[in-house]
Motif scaffolding. Structure first.
Motif, PDB file in Angstrom:
ATOM      1  N   ILE A   1       0.855  -1.184   0.000  1.00 59.38           N
ATOM      2  CA  ILE A   1       0.000   0.000   0.000  1.00 59.38           C
ATOM      3  C   ILE A   1       0.894   1.238   0.000  1.00 59.38           C
ATOM      4  N   PHE A   2       0.631   2.167  -0.907  1.00 54.09           N
ATOM      5  CA  PHE A   2       1.500   3.339  -1.027  1.00 54.09           C
ATOM      6  C   PHE A   2       0.663   4.603  -1.212  1.00 54.09           C
ATOM      7  N   ASP A   3       1.298   5.733  -0.946  1.00 51.96           N
ATOM      8  CA  ASP A   3       0.679   7.046  -1.134  1.00 51.96           C
ATOM      9  C   ASP A   3       0.950   7.493  -2.563  1.00 51.96           C
ATOM     10  N   PRO A   4      -0.065   7.558  -3.414  1.00 54.53           N
ATOM     11  CA  PRO A   4       0.178   7.893  -4.822  1.00 54.53           C
ATOM     12  C   PRO A   4       0.690   9.315  -5.034  1.00 54.53           C
ATOM     13  N   LEU A   5       0.576  10.172  -4.020  1.00 57.21           N
ATOM     14  CA  LEU A   5       1.039  11.546  -4.161  1.00 57.21           C
ATOM     15  C   LEU A   5       2.528  11.685  -3.868  1.00 57.21           C
ATOM     16  N   THR A   6       3.099  10.744  -3.114  1.00 53.61           N
ATOM     17  CA  THR A   6       4.521  10.854  -2.749  1.00 53.61           C
ATOM     18  C   THR A   6       5.361   9.696  -3.256  1.00 53.61           C
ATOM     19  N   ALA A   7       4.736   8.611  -3.645  1.00 58.26           N
ATOM     20  CA  ALA A   7       5.493   7.430  -4.063  1.00 58.26           C
ATOM     21  C   ALA A   7       5.897   7.518  -5.530  1.00 58.26           C
ATOM     22  N   ASP A   8       7.066   6.964  -5.831  1.00 59.06           N
ATOM     23  CA  ASP A   8       7.488   6.758  -7.215  1.00 59.06           C
ATOM     24  C   ASP A   8       7.078   5.333  -7.568  1.00 59.06           C
ATOM     25  N   VAL A   9       5.954   5.210  -8.250  1.00 55.13           N
ATOM     26  CA  VAL A   9       5.373   3.890  -8.494  1.00 55.13           C
ATOM     27  C   VAL A   9       6.316   3.012  -9.301  1.00 55.13           C
ATOM     28  N   ARG A  10       7.021   3.598 -10.266  1.00 52.16           N
ATOM     29  CA  ARG A  10       7.947   2.799 -11.074  1.00 52.16           C
ATOM     30  C   ARG A  10       9.106   2.299 -10.233  1.00 52.16           C
ATOM     31  N   GLU A  11       9.567   3.111  -9.292  1.00 49.70           N
ATOM     32  CA  GLU A  11      10.640   2.677  -8.398  1.00 49.70           C
ATOM     33  C   GLU A  11      10.166   1.522  -7.520  1.00 49.70           C
ATOM     34  N   ILE A  12       8.941   1.627  -7.014  1.00 50.15           N
ATOM     35  CA  ILE A  12       8.389   0.561  -6.188  1.00 50.15           C
ATOM     36  C   ILE A  12       8.259  -0.726  -7.004  1.00 50.15           C
ATOM     37  N   GLU A  13       7.729  -0.601  -8.215  1.00 55.31           N
ATOM     38  CA  GLU A  13       7.555  -1.776  -9.060  1.00 55.31           C
ATOM     39  C   GLU A  13       8.887  -2.436  -9.379  1.00 55.31           C
ATOM     40  N   ALA A  14       9.911  -1.635  -9.689  1.00 53.48           N
ATOM     41  CA  ALA A  14      11.230  -2.190  -9.999  1.00 53.48           C
ATOM     42  C   ALA A  14      11.814  -2.911  -8.785  1.00 53.48           C
ATOM     43  N   ALA A  15      11.680  -2.306  -7.604  1.00 54.91           N
ATOM     44  CA  ALA A  15      12.202  -2.928  -6.385  1.00 54.91           C
ATOM     45  C   ALA A  15      11.457  -4.221  -6.072  1.00 54.91           C
ATOM     46  N   VAL A  16      10.154  -4.173  -6.261  1.00 58.38           N
ATOM     47  CA  VAL A  16       9.335  -5.354  -5.998  1.00 58.38           C
ATOM     48  C   VAL A  16       9.722  -6.505  -6.918  1.00 58.38           C
ATOM     49  N   LEU A  17       9.877  -6.216  -8.203  1.00 53.74           N
ATOM     50  CA  LEU A  17      10.250  -7.266  -9.155  1.00 53.74           C
ATOM     51  C   LEU A  17      11.632  -7.825  -8.849  1.00 53.74           C
ATOM     52  N   ARG A  18      12.552  -6.948  -8.483  1.00 57.97           N
ATOM     53  CA  ARG A  18      13.904  -7.412  -8.165  1.00 57.97           C
ATOM     54  C   ARG A  18      13.904  -8.332  -6.948  1.00 57.97           C
ATOM     55  N   LEU A  19      13.234  -7.908  -5.892  1.00 64.99           N
ATOM     56  CA  LEU A  19      13.194  -8.715  -4.677  1.00 64.99           C
ATOM     57  C   LEU A  19      12.402 -10.005  -4.879  1.00 64.99           C
ATOM     58  N   ALA A  20      11.287  -9.896  -5.567  1.00 63.50           N
ATOM     59  CA  ALA A  20      10.427 -11.060  -5.750  1.00 63.50           C
ATOM     60  C   ALA A  20      11.105 -12.146  -6.566  1.00 63.50           C
ATOM     61  N   SER A  21      12.001 -11.748  -7.445  1.00 60.21           N
ATOM     62  CA  SER A  21      12.671 -12.715  -8.318  1.00 60.21           C
ATOM     63  C   SER A  21      13.900 -13.341  -7.678  1.00 60.21           C
ATOM     64  N   THR A  22      14.432 -12.705  -6.622  1.00 58.55           N
ATOM     65  CA  THR A  22      15.699 -13.176  -6.074  1.00 58.55           C
ATOM     66  C   THR A  22      15.657 -13.536  -4.602  1.00 58.55           C
ATOM     67  N   GLU A  23      14.679 -13.012  -3.859  1.00 54.83           N
ATOM     68  CA  GLU A  23      14.691 -13.175  -2.408  1.00 54.83           C
ATOM     69  C   GLU A  23      14.358 -14.608  -2.011  1.00 54.83           C
ATOM     70  N   SER A  24      15.113 -15.133  -1.046  1.00 53.77           N
ATOM     71  CA  SER A  24      14.819 -16.434  -0.449  1.00 53.77           C
ATOM     72  C   SER A  24      14.515 -16.226   1.015  1.00 53.77           C
ATOM     73  N   ASP A  25      14.209 -17.315   1.715  1.00 58.32           N
ATOM     74  CA  ASP A  25      13.909 -17.161   3.136  1.00 58.32           C
ATOM     75  C   ASP A  25      15.157 -17.156   3.995  1.00 58.32           C
ATOM     76  N   ALA A  26      16.341 -17.212   3.379  1.00 61.22           N
ATOM     77  CA  ALA A  26      17.576 -17.167   4.143  1.00 61.22           C
ATOM     78  C   ALA A  26      17.702 -15.829   4.844  1.00 61.22           C
ATOM     79  N   GLY A  27      17.971 -15.870   6.125  1.00 60.94           N
ATOM     80  CA  GLY A  27      18.153 -14.642   6.882  1.00 60.94           C
ATOM     81  C   GLY A  27      16.872 -13.984   7.318  1.00 60.94           C
ATOM     82  N   ARG A  28      15.720 -14.592   7.012  1.00 63.80           N
ATOM     83  CA  ARG A  28      14.465 -13.986   7.429  1.00 63.80           C
ATOM     84  C   ARG A  28      14.349 -14.030   8.940  1.00 63.80           C
TER      85      ARG A  28
END
Length: 246
Positions: free
Chosen positions: A64-91
């Motif tokens: 959930i983000f504030d559309p007035l202050t968030a950079d949606v493309r930055e959020i999407e890029a970060a989400v895709l990067r983490l979602a594609s590489t993150e494992s449960d190691a270190g959780r």
């Protein structure tokens, strides 16, 4: 939910202009829950501008983000990067709680029926339900309502054909392959097998919400007399559920 369908690659779905959902699959299992929690923890560590809250579930995380202050493309890029590489190691490992429960009779009016469905005696069902260490997979539906993964498959019971308009607050129930710790009084199609004096949600108490996704739960069967004693403390704001570690 179709538990035999799996999404191999993360999928982003926008939910209006102020939220997106990152979906990792379409089933209920421990591996998928672990992946969702790992992603959620990693995303929160980034402290992305404009992100207000994340809500992890069994198979996805809503951002959930504030559309007035968030950079949606930055959020999407970060989400895709983490979602594609993150494992449960270190959780981070969640808090372990011991939760008192009184099973059966007026506290769990469906216990006998669930036991009969499982081909067990009521006492055997109580033992089987209280034996595992559960994971809080998600919190929702009502404030503080905690969905738990780790139910013994023998106890899986189809939901009621006719939901009840209300079940008591803090009920322990089974619905399908899930079990849960209820919070507030409310409607339910699940089978009520017990009740805890603990309040998963208690306005004005610190913390107001007792359990978080990633926490672990052990149930401790208690007598009706002990339940009443603990309930009086919970009414005054005592946690009642005990932290076992941390």
């Amino acid at each position: 939910m179709q538990e035999d369908c799996e999404v191999n690659d993360p999928v982003i779905r926008y939910l209006g202009d102020s939220a997106l959902s990152v979906e990792f699959g379409n089933r209920i299992d421990a591996e998928l829950v672990s992946r969702v929690h790992a992603f959620d923890a990693a995303l929160n560590q980034l402290c992305l501008a404009g992100v207000v809250e994340t809500v992890p579930t069994y198979r996805a995380t809503t951002v959930i983000f504030d559309p007035l202050t968030a950079d949606v493309r930055e959020i999407e890029a970060a989400v895709l990067r983490l979602a594609s590489t993150e494992s449960d190691a270190g959780r981070p490992v969640g808090q372990l709680w011991e939760v008192p429960v009184t099973y059966g009779q007026d506290f769990g009016i469906d216990l006998d029926d669930v036991a009969a469905h499982a081909g067990m005696t009521p006492s055997d069902l109580v033992e089987a339900h209280a034996d595992p260490e559960y994971l809080v997979a998600m919190v929702g539906f009502l404030p503080g309502f905690s969905y738990l993964s780790g139910l013994d498959p023998r106890l899986s019971t189809p939901r009621r054909s006719e939901p009840r308009a209300r079940i008591p607050a803090s009920s322990i129930s089974i619905g399908g392959q899930q079990t849960a710790i209820g919070s507030l009084e409310g409607p339910s199609g699940w089978h009520v097998i017990g009740r805890t004096p603990a309040r998963p949600f208690h306005p004005g108490r610190m913390p107001e919400f007792l359990f978080e996704p990633g926490d672990r739960i052990r149930f401790r069967p208690v007598s009706a007399r002990e339940w009443s004693e603990l309930d009086r403390g919970a009414t005054r704001g005592a946690l009642v559920a005990e932290r076992v570690d941390g």
